[in-house]
Design a protein around this motif. Structure first.
Motif, mmCIF file in Angstrom:
data_model
loop_
_atom_site.group_PDB
_atom_site.id
_atom_site.type_symbol
_atom_site.label_atom_id
_atom_site.label_comp_id
_atom_site.label_asym_id
_atom_site.label_seq_id
_atom_site.Cartn_x
_atom_site.Cartn_y
_atom_site.Cartn_z
ATOM 1 N N THR A 124 0.841 -1.203 0.000
ATOM 2 C CA THR A 124 0.000 0.000 0.000
ATOM 3 C C THR A 124 0.873 1.248 0.000
ATOM 4 O OG1 THR A 124 -1.607 -1.207 1.310
ATOM 5 C CG2 THR A 124 -1.847 1.176 1.264
ATOM 6 N N HIS A 125 0.592 2.128 -0.935
ATOM 7 C CA HIS A 125 1.272 3.432 -0.975
ATOM 8 C C HIS A 125 0.203 4.507 -0.791
ATOM 9 C CE1 HIS A 125 4.881 1.565 -2.612
ATOM 10 N NE2 HIS A 125 4.125 0.962 -3.509
ATOM 11 N N ILE A 126 0.368 5.372 0.182
ATOM 12 C CA ILE A 126 -0.592 6.470 0.321
ATOM 13 C C ILE A 126 -0.129 7.657 -0.519
ATOM 14 C CG2 ILE A 126 -1.525 5.932 2.610
ATOM 15 C CD1 ILE A 126 0.626 8.185 3.579
ATOM 16 N N ASP A 127 -1.087 8.451 -0.983
ATOM 17 C CA ASP A 127 -0.727 9.724 -1.614
ATOM 18 C C ASP A 127 -0.345 10.701 -0.497
ATOM 19 O OD1 ASP A 127 -0.636 11.872 -3.671
ATOM 20 O OD2 ASP A 127 -2.209 12.664 -2.366
ATOM 21 N N PHE A 128 0.784 11.403 -0.689
ATOM 22 C CA PHE A 128 1.241 12.334 0.350
ATOM 23 C C PHE A 128 1.737 13.632 -0.310
ATOM 24 C CE2 PHE A 128 4.027 12.859 4.355
ATOM 25 C CZ PHE A 128 2.931 13.087 5.178
ATOM 26 N N THR A 129 1.206 13.899 -1.501
ATOM 27 C CA THR A 129 1.646 15.082 -2.257
ATOM 28 C C THR A 129 1.490 16.335 -1.401
ATOM 29 O OG1 THR A 129 0.722 13.990 -4.213
ATOM 30 C CG2 THR A 129 1.362 16.304 -4.457
ATOM 31 N N TYR A 130 0.302 16.450 -0.812
ATOM 32 C CA TYR A 130 0.015 17.575 0.087
ATOM 33 C C TYR A 130 -0.182 16.973 1.473
ATOM 34 C CZ TYR A 130 -0.350 19.811 -4.351
ATOM 35 O OH TYR A 130 -0.033 20.252 -5.606
ATOM 36 N N PRO A 131 0.849 17.027 2.320
ATOM 37 C CA PRO A 131 0.823 16.229 3.547
ATOM 38 C C PRO A 131 -0.182 16.700 4.586
ATOM 39 C CG PRO A 131 2.811 17.587 3.461
ATOM 40 C CD PRO A 131 2.142 17.732 2.140
ATOM 41 N N TYR A 132 -0.598 17.958 4.505
ATOM 42 C CA TYR A 132 -1.538 18.473 5.508
ATOM 43 C C TYR A 132 -2.933 18.592 4.897
ATOM 44 C CZ TYR A 132 2.758 19.827 7.953
ATOM 45 O OH TYR A 132 3.978 19.827 8.581
ATOM 46 N N ASP A 133 -3.935 18.415 5.740
ATOM 47 C CA ASP A 133 -5.319 18.495 5.273
ATOM 48 C C ASP A 133 -5.696 19.966 5.016
ATOM 49 O OD1 ASP A 133 -8.040 17.021 5.090
ATOM 50 O OD2 ASP A 133 -8.438 18.788 6.355
ATOM 51 N N ALA A 134 -6.140 20.236 3.799
ATOM 52 C CA ALA A 134 -6.417 21.629 3.413
ATOM 53 C C ALA A 134 -7.555 22.216 4.251
ATOM 54 C CB ALA A 134 -6.761 21.703 1.931
ATOM 55 N N GLY A 135 -8.593 21.425 4.501
ATOM 56 C CA GLY A 135 -9.739 21.924 5.263
ATOM 57 C C GLY A 135 -9.349 22.282 6.691
ATOM 58 N N LEU A 136 -8.532 21.435 7.302
ATOM 59 C CA LEU A 136 -8.124 21.705 8.685
ATOM 60 C C LEU A 136 -7.176 22.906 8.740
ATOM 61 C CD1 LEU A 136 -8.390 20.921 11.621
ATOM 62 C CD2 LEU A 136 -6.595 19.200 11.299
ATOM 63 N N ARG A 137 -6.314 23.038 7.737
ATOM 64 C CA ARG A 137 -5.447 24.237 7.681
ATOM 65 C C ARG A 137 -6.307 25.495 7.608
ATOM 66 N NH1 ARG A 137 -2.472 25.604 3.845
ATOM 67 N NH2 ARG A 137 -0.896 26.628 5.111
ATOM 68 N N ASP A 138 -7.359 25.438 6.785
ATOM 69 C CA ASP A 138 -8.250 26.608 6.671
ATOM 70 C C ASP A 138 -8.887 26.926 8.020
ATOM 71 O OD1 ASP A 138 -7.693 26.949 4.036
ATOM 72 O OD2 ASP A 138 -9.521 25.980 3.297
ATOM 73 N N ARG A 139 -9.285 25.888 8.738
ATOM 74 C CA ARG A 139 -9.915 26.119 10.051
ATOM 75 C C ARG A 139 -8.916 26.741 11.027
ATOM 76 N NH1 ARG A 139 -12.976 21.258 8.598
ATOM 77 N NH2 ARG A 139 -15.119 21.975 8.561
ATOM 78 N N LEU A 140 -7.682 26.264 10.970
ATOM 79 C CA LEU A 140 -6.667 26.841 11.871
ATOM 80 C C LEU A 140 -6.426 28.312 11.533
ATOM 81 C CD1 LEU A 140 -4.090 23.894 12.054
ATOM 82 C CD2 LEU A 140 -5.488 24.774 13.924
ATOM 83 N N LYS A 141 -6.395 28.609 10.248
ATOM 84 C CA LYS A 141 -6.158 30.001 9.840
ATOM 85 C C LYS A 141 -7.327 30.885 10.266
ATOM 86 C CE LYS A 141 -4.862 28.570 5.593
ATOM 87 N NZ LYS A 141 -4.668 28.792 4.156
ATOM 88 N N ALA A 142 -8.542 30.362 10.070
ATOM 89 C CA ALA A 142 -9.729 31.136 10.466
ATOM 90 C C ALA A 142 -9.716 31.374 11.975
ATOM 91 C CB ALA A 142 -10.999 30.394 10.053
ATOM 92 N N ALA A 143 -9.305 30.351 12.728
ATOM 93 C CA ALA A 143 -9.256 30.478 14.193
ATOM 94 C C ALA A 143 -8.216 31.521 14.595
ATOM 95 C CB ALA A 143 -8.926 29.122 14.821
#
Ligand code: HPA
Length: 249
Positions: A124-143
């Protein structure tokens, strides 16, 4: 949906967390760093885990990252905010700055870095192109914006093996590689979270200029002081984190 916070150096407990219960979780990968704490933080439910143990006695290369991530998923976490102290490599990543990085380069070695290594029916190989979750990053920025916390949006986190700090030449190489931050715990934690299908993002606090800055050596006293103030900003930010099932205004 459920938010987990992994606290790092400088955040072994979450002031203001109303604790409802502590839970010891056994995992197929051994013991997590500490019992997991269920509670309510500024109006939303969280599970809190101290990455280095509550006595801050587990060094970065000895953290059982697999047990930690497995335990969080087992308890139903879907989103993981990983708080981490880092060194900053050049402006604008100076001490006390809060950073929501968007990329990772992994320099660690000899760590148990995958759940997919035994009893496999297929590789099994996971995709890790963008290692962080975009939605959660947006929530952190909004916070951060809601809390009035100044932050840097983006940056490449270089994960080193530790526990020693880096040489000036290692940091110079990391700068050439494109790293903006250096820390010892971001990997394999982020990759394991992706394998476990948990949305994961870093909230990094710059504790010091990375090695070699202006010919100075890294002072532990300075790290402590910067972390003290930086973690206060992190608490403010986390206090305004909209729970994942609530809309970001
Ligand atoms: N290097 C690695 N990890 C760190 C540093 C650093 O300079 N500061 C805080 N965590």
């Amino acid at each position: 949906m459920s938010v987990a916070i992994i606290g790092g150096t400088g955040l072994t407990s979450l002031e203001g967390l109303e604790i409802t219960r502590r839970e010891v979780v056994r995992t197929p990968y051994g013991e997590p760093s500490s019992p997991l704490i269920h509670g309510c933080f500024r109006g939303y439910d969280v599970i809190f885990l101290a990455r280095h143990g509550y006595g801050h006695n587990i060094p970065p290369h000895k953290v059982n990252y697999r047990a930690n991530i497995w335990a969080l998923r087992h308890l139903g976490a879907t989103h993981v905010v990983a708080v981490a102290a880092v060194g900053g490599i050049g402006e604008p990543y100076g001490p006390r700055r809060i950073v929501i990085p968007d990329q990772i380069i992994d320099y660690t070695h000899s760590r148990r870095c995958t759940f997919f290594e035994q009893d496999l029916s297929h590789v099994t190989h996971i995709d890790f192109t963008y290692p962080y979750d975009a939605g959660l990053r947006d929530r952190l920025k909004a916070a951060a914006e809601k809390a009035g916390v100044d932050f840097v949006d983006g940056g490449t986190y270089g994960a080193t093996q530790g526990p020693r700090l880096e040489t000036a030449a290692e940091i110079e190489r990391m700068r050439r590689d494109g790293c903006h931050l250096v820390g010892m715990t971001g990997m394999p934690e982020a990759a394991l979270a992706r394998e476990a299908e948990l949305a994961y993002a870093h909230c990094a606090v710059v504790a010091n200029w990375a090695a070699g800055h202006c010919g100075q050596i890294v002072s532990m006293d300075e790290i402590k002081e910067h972390l003290y103030y930086g973690m206060e900003s992190v608490r403010q930010l986390l206090g305004r984190l909209p729970a994942p099932d609530r809309a970001v205004p």
